[in-house]
Design a protein around this motif. Structure first.
Motif, mmCIF file in Angstrom:
data_model
loop_
_atom_site.group_PDB
_atom_site.id
_atom_site.type_symbol
_atom_site.label_atom_id
_atom_site.label_comp_id
_atom_site.label_asym_id
_atom_site.label_seq_id
_atom_site.Cartn_x
_atom_site.Cartn_y
_atom_site.Cartn_z
ATOM 1 N N UNK A 140 0.843 -1.192 0.000
ATOM 2 C CA UNK A 140 0.000 0.000 0.000
ATOM 3 C C UNK A 140 0.879 1.243 0.000
ATOM 4 N N UNK A 141 0.316 2.329 -0.554
ATOM 5 C CA UNK A 141 0.988 3.625 -0.580
ATOM 6 C C UNK A 141 0.011 4.655 -0.030
ATOM 7 N N UNK A 142 0.472 5.461 0.905
ATOM 8 C CA UNK A 142 -0.392 6.442 1.572
ATOM 9 C C UNK A 142 0.105 7.848 1.253
ATOM 10 N N UNK A 143 -0.791 8.683 0.724
ATOM 11 C CA UNK A 143 -0.434 10.046 0.324
ATOM 12 C C UNK A 143 -1.415 11.046 0.936
ATOM 13 N N UNK A 144 -1.005 12.320 1.034
ATOM 14 C CA UNK A 144 -1.887 13.330 1.617
ATOM 15 C C UNK A 144 -2.760 14.013 0.566
ATOM 16 N N UNK A 145 -3.936 14.412 0.985
ATOM 17 C CA UNK A 145 -4.791 15.219 0.126
ATOM 18 C C UNK A 145 -5.752 14.385 -0.693
ATOM 19 N N UNK A 146 -7.001 14.369 -0.309
ATOM 20 C CA UNK A 146 -7.987 13.587 -1.050
ATOM 21 C C UNK A 146 -8.175 14.181 -2.440
#
Length: 222
Positions: free
Chosen positions: A108-114
């Motif tokens: 999994x990769x988690x990034x900011x900002x929907x």
């Protein structure tokens, strides 16, 4: 494709913004015709010392690591959840970028900002290859990233069934966050289906349609 239901793994943080696909997997490696062997090539021009990146035809023959590259920190060894900056995977549409991330050991990769965490094509390629891209509210992402950088680091448990992330810090209390993915993407990942596999679930209906179609719709051999 391996289903994604739940996953617990160590967090590694690479909080650079606007990481493009050429940084993720340099263009020269696109000459390879295989779909495997891209793990050692992930961030090749950053993770290895100058001149030490693997040759195109031998991805396992690398030289010395670059000690300044964040993912080379011994604390990140064995991490399977990558926390990245905004607009990750921008640039070209190369699917090799997702292959490299997944084959580098990340689920999994988690990034900011929907709506801003990932480039659209990278995000679509990720879902179609079993890699879960998660966009979090800035404050939630920041808490996971900062905890991942602390001494002892952190693990997370990702549950796609209820779309939640549980943060397990080395010290302190656990915390739970929620995220959203489309129901179609969620369904495919939970069941290990890429777009083609999902289409083939309707194989019987497709065959019946083809058998009942007028002759002029069916290409005839020359």
């Amino acid at each position: 494709m391996e289903p994604f239901v739940t996953h617990r793994g160590r967090v590694a943080v690479l909080d650079w913004s606007d990481v493009n696909t050429d940084l993720i997997i340099p263009a020269r490696y696109l000459k390879r015709i295989e779909r495997t062997g891209y793990g050692p090539l992930l961030f090749a021009d950053k993770r290895y010392a100058p001149g030490a990146a693997p040759a195109v035809d031998d991805p396992t023959a690398s030289g010395a690591d670059n000690p300044e590259f964040p993912l080379n920190d011994p604390a990140n060894r064995g991490a399977s959840v990558l926390v990245v900056g905004r607009n990750f995977g921008c640039g070209s549409s190369r699917e090799h970028a997702v292959w490299a991330v997944a084959q580098g050991g990340y689920r999994a990769v988690i990034a900011p900002g929907k709506g801003e965490g990932f480039a659209d094509i990278f995000e679509g390629n990720a879902f179609n290859n079993g890699l879960l891209p998660i966009e979090l509210a800035e404050a939630d992402w920041k808490e996971i990233a900062e905890t991942g950088r602390t001494e002892g680091g952190a693990e997370v448990t990702i549950d796609l069934r209820d779309q939640s992330i549980t943060l397990h810090p080395a010290q302190g209390a656990e915390k739970r966050f929620t995220f959203d993915v489309s129901e179609s993407d969620r369904h495919r990942l939970l069941n290990g289906l890429d777009a083609i596999s999902e289409t083939l679930l309707n194989d019987e209906s497709i065959r019946k349609h083809e058998q009942s179609a007028p002759a002029w719709l069916t290409p005839q051999p020359a």
